[in-house]
Design a protein around this motif. Structure first.
Motif, PDB file in Angstrom:
ATOM      1  N   LEU A  31      11.352   2.666  -5.752  1.00 45.97           N
ATOM      2  CA  LEU A  31      12.775   2.746  -5.429  1.00 45.97           C
ATOM      3  C   LEU A  31      13.227   4.196  -5.268  1.00 45.97           C
ATOM      4  O   LEU A  31      14.164   4.481  -4.523  1.00 45.97           O
ATOM      5  N   LEU A  32      12.517   5.111  -5.977  1.00 47.57           N
ATOM      6  CA  LEU A  32      12.833   6.538  -5.851  1.00 47.57           C
ATOM      7  C   LEU A  32      12.040   7.215  -4.742  1.00 47.57           C
ATOM      8  O   LEU A  32      12.187   8.428  -4.532  1.00 47.57           O
ATOM      9  N   CYS A  33      11.183   6.429  -4.063  1.00 37.31           N
ATOM     10  CA  CYS A  33      10.299   6.975  -3.008  1.00 37.31           C
ATOM     11  C   CYS A  33       9.332   8.006  -3.564  1.00 37.31           C
ATOM     12  O   CYS A  33       8.968   8.973  -2.874  1.00 37.31           O
ATOM     13  N   ASP A  34       8.891   7.821  -4.802  1.00 31.59           N
ATOM     14  CA  ASP A  34       7.915   8.729  -5.413  1.00 31.59           C
ATOM     15  C   ASP A  34       6.488   8.241  -5.244  1.00 31.59           C
ATOM     16  O   ASP A  34       5.542   8.950  -5.610  1.00 31.59           O
ATOM     17  N   VAL A  35       6.303   7.010  -4.739  1.00 33.91           N
ATOM     18  CA  VAL A  35       4.960   6.493  -4.454  1.00 33.91           C
ATOM     19  C   VAL A  35       4.958   5.931  -3.038  1.00 33.91           C
ATOM     20  O   VAL A  35       5.951   5.342  -2.593  1.00 33.91           O
ATOM     21  N   PRO A  36       3.864   6.108  -2.306  1.00 31.27           N
ATOM     22  CA  PRO A  36       3.796   5.547  -0.946  1.00 31.27           C
ATOM     23  C   PRO A  36       3.634   4.031  -1.000  1.00 31.27           C
ATOM     24  O   PRO A  36       2.964   3.489  -1.888  1.00 31.27           O
ATOM     25  N   THR A  37       4.224   3.335  -0.070  1.00 28.91           N
ATOM     26  CA  THR A  37       4.130   1.881   0.008  1.00 28.91           C
ATOM     27  C   THR A  37       3.151   1.504   1.110  1.00 28.91           C
ATOM     28  O   THR A  37       3.108   2.123   2.170  1.00 28.91           O
ATOM     29  N   ASP A  38       2.334   0.464   0.849  1.00 33.42           N
ATOM     30  CA  ASP A  38       1.388  -0.026   1.853  1.00 33.42           C
ATOM     31  C   ASP A  38       2.104  -0.832   2.933  1.00 33.42           C
ATOM     32  O   ASP A  38       1.774  -0.720   4.118  1.00 33.42           O
ATOM     33  N   SER A  39       3.050  -1.645   2.527  1.00 31.89           N
ATOM     34  CA  SER A  39       3.804  -2.449   3.482  1.00 31.89           C
ATOM     35  C   SER A  39       5.108  -2.882   2.830  1.00 31.89           C
ATOM     36  O   SER A  39       5.302  -2.726   1.625  1.00 31.89           O
ATOM     37  N   GLY A  40       5.990  -3.446   3.643  1.00 34.55           N
ATOM     38  CA  GLY A  40       7.273  -3.891   3.138  1.00 34.55           C
ATOM     39  C   GLY A  40       8.303  -2.776   3.140  1.00 34.55           C
ATOM     40  O   GLY A  40       8.044  -1.657   3.598  1.00 34.55           O
ATOM     41  N   LYS A  41       9.472  -3.077   2.618  1.00 34.37           N
ATOM     42  CA  LYS A  41      10.542  -2.086   2.573  1.00 34.37           C
ATOM     43  C   LYS A  41      11.371  -2.260   1.312  1.00 34.37           C
ATOM     44  O   LYS A  41      11.423  -3.336   0.722  1.00 34.37           O
ATOM     45  N   ALA A  42      12.000  -1.165   0.902  1.00 37.70           N
ATOM     46  CA  ALA A  42      12.894  -1.163  -0.260  1.00 37.70           C
ATOM     47  C   ALA A  42      14.149  -0.397   0.129  1.00 37.70           C
ATOM     48  O   ALA A  42      14.072   0.783   0.465  1.00 37.70           O
ATOM     49  N   GLU A  43      15.274  -1.059   0.084  1.00 39.60           N
ATOM     50  CA  GLU A  43      16.543  -0.461   0.473  1.00 39.60           C
ATOM     51  C   GLU A  43      17.473  -0.406  -0.734  1.00 39.60           C
ATOM     52  O   GLU A  43      17.578  -1.379  -1.493  1.00 39.60           O
TER      53      GLU A  43
END
Length: 316
Positions: free
Chosen positions: A233-245
């Motif tokens: 949620l803080l964008c401190d880890v890369p995501t493989d897929s999906g989204k978090a708003e």
């Protein structure tokens, strides 16, 4: 230049000695490769030793309370012994290189003089002999400096590669700032998948929707991904897929509290102006009144380094 001068003194015979110097170049290159390889392992081992030592010193209170001294000493000594073995190998290789450094000029002179007198049938005169010996001795200095140059170059290459590896890491994702809207959820996560280093996903196809004003608690066993979710949620880890708003502003309280050297009050105010009403409301909301009553000087109690005289809950 020295080789040209030797050729003028000894003629073709100097080429025999110069040929030996050329033959020794691959040997020197192999030494450089081995030193660089050892230096790379040595740097990593130094990092491990520094990390273990720092952990032991920062958590010395827990180490003493749980009587972990022997275990920590064994752990640190194991890494230290590995580091010493690498240092020993590095110095042994450099010692071989130094022996080569002092031996090569002598061998080159012997071979050149032997070819000049025996093979070519020339007579060694004092002028030729002493001039050639002076030139051969001048070869000692670059060969003596060579081991230090090899070590410095190896360390520089390892350091540059480590810096380059860090600088080439992918950039962190920036979360777009989205305006808060009563009709839309405060947090919306769709098909979120997160994994570390291509391992088994920590979070897989997560669906989460938090409405405005909701109070949400995330529970689970150790390592199930609770902290990873917050970091996503803080964008401190890369995501493989999906989204978090996330819509609106974020206030984040980390698990590891950052404590200043000073009083309890200075840590609560954190540089802000003292407002008695707001200060008392904050103490009441955080349930700190009972804790302050236990402390010897209340909120004027001095906090030790890293908050050693406070509990985990009090630090938060």
């Amino acid at each position: 230049i020295i080789c040209v001068l030797l050729y003028k003194q000894l003629g073709v015979a100097a080429l025999a000695g110069i040929g030996l110097l050329v033959i020794s170049i691959p040997f020197t290159s192999e030494i450089t490769r081995q030193v660089r390889k050892i230096q790379k392992s040595l740097m990593k081992t130094k990092d491990d030793r520094t990390r273990l030592t720092s952990e032991a010193l920062s958590g010395i209170r827990a180490v003493k309370l749980y009587a972990w001294e022997e275990a920590k000493i064994k752990e640190i000594n194991a890494v230290r012994n590995k580091e010493l073995n690498l240092l020993w190998k590095s110095q042994l290789i450099l010692l071989i290189n130094r022996i080569q450094t002092f031996a090569v000029p002598v061998i080159v002179a012997v071979i050149s003089f032997s070819v000049y007198t025996k093979a070519l049938g020339h007579t060694m005169t004092p002028a030729i002999t002493f001039t050639s010996l002076a030139l051969f001795n001048m070869l000692r200095f670059p060969l003596i400096v060579l081991p230090n140059v090899i070590m410095s170059v190896a360390e520089a290459l390892v350091t540059i590669s480590r810096i380059q590896e860090f600088l080439l890491l992918p950039e962190s994702q920036n979360r777009p700032i989205m305006a808060r809207s009563p009709e839309l959820p405060a947090i919306c996560i769709e098909n979120l998948t997160i994994s570390y280093a291509a391992a088994t996903p920590i979070i897989s196809n997560l669906q989460l929707r938090v409405e405005q004003g909701d109070f949400v608690c995330v529970t689970g066993r150790t390592g199930c991904g609770k902290t990873t979710l917050l970091n996503a949620l803080l964008c401190d880890v890369p995501t493989d897929s999906g989204k978090a708003e996330i819509r609106g502003r974020i206030a984040y309280c980390a698990q590891n509290a950052w404590i200043q050297s000073g009083s309890v009050r200075s840590n609560i105010l954190f540089g802000s102006a003292f407002n008695k009403t707001q200060y008392e409301e904050t103490l009441n909301a955080c349930a700190l009144l009972e804790d302050l009553a236990i402390l010897p000087n209340g909120d004027d109690t001095e906090i030790g380094e890293r908050g050693v005289n406070l509990s985990g809950g009090q630090k938060q």
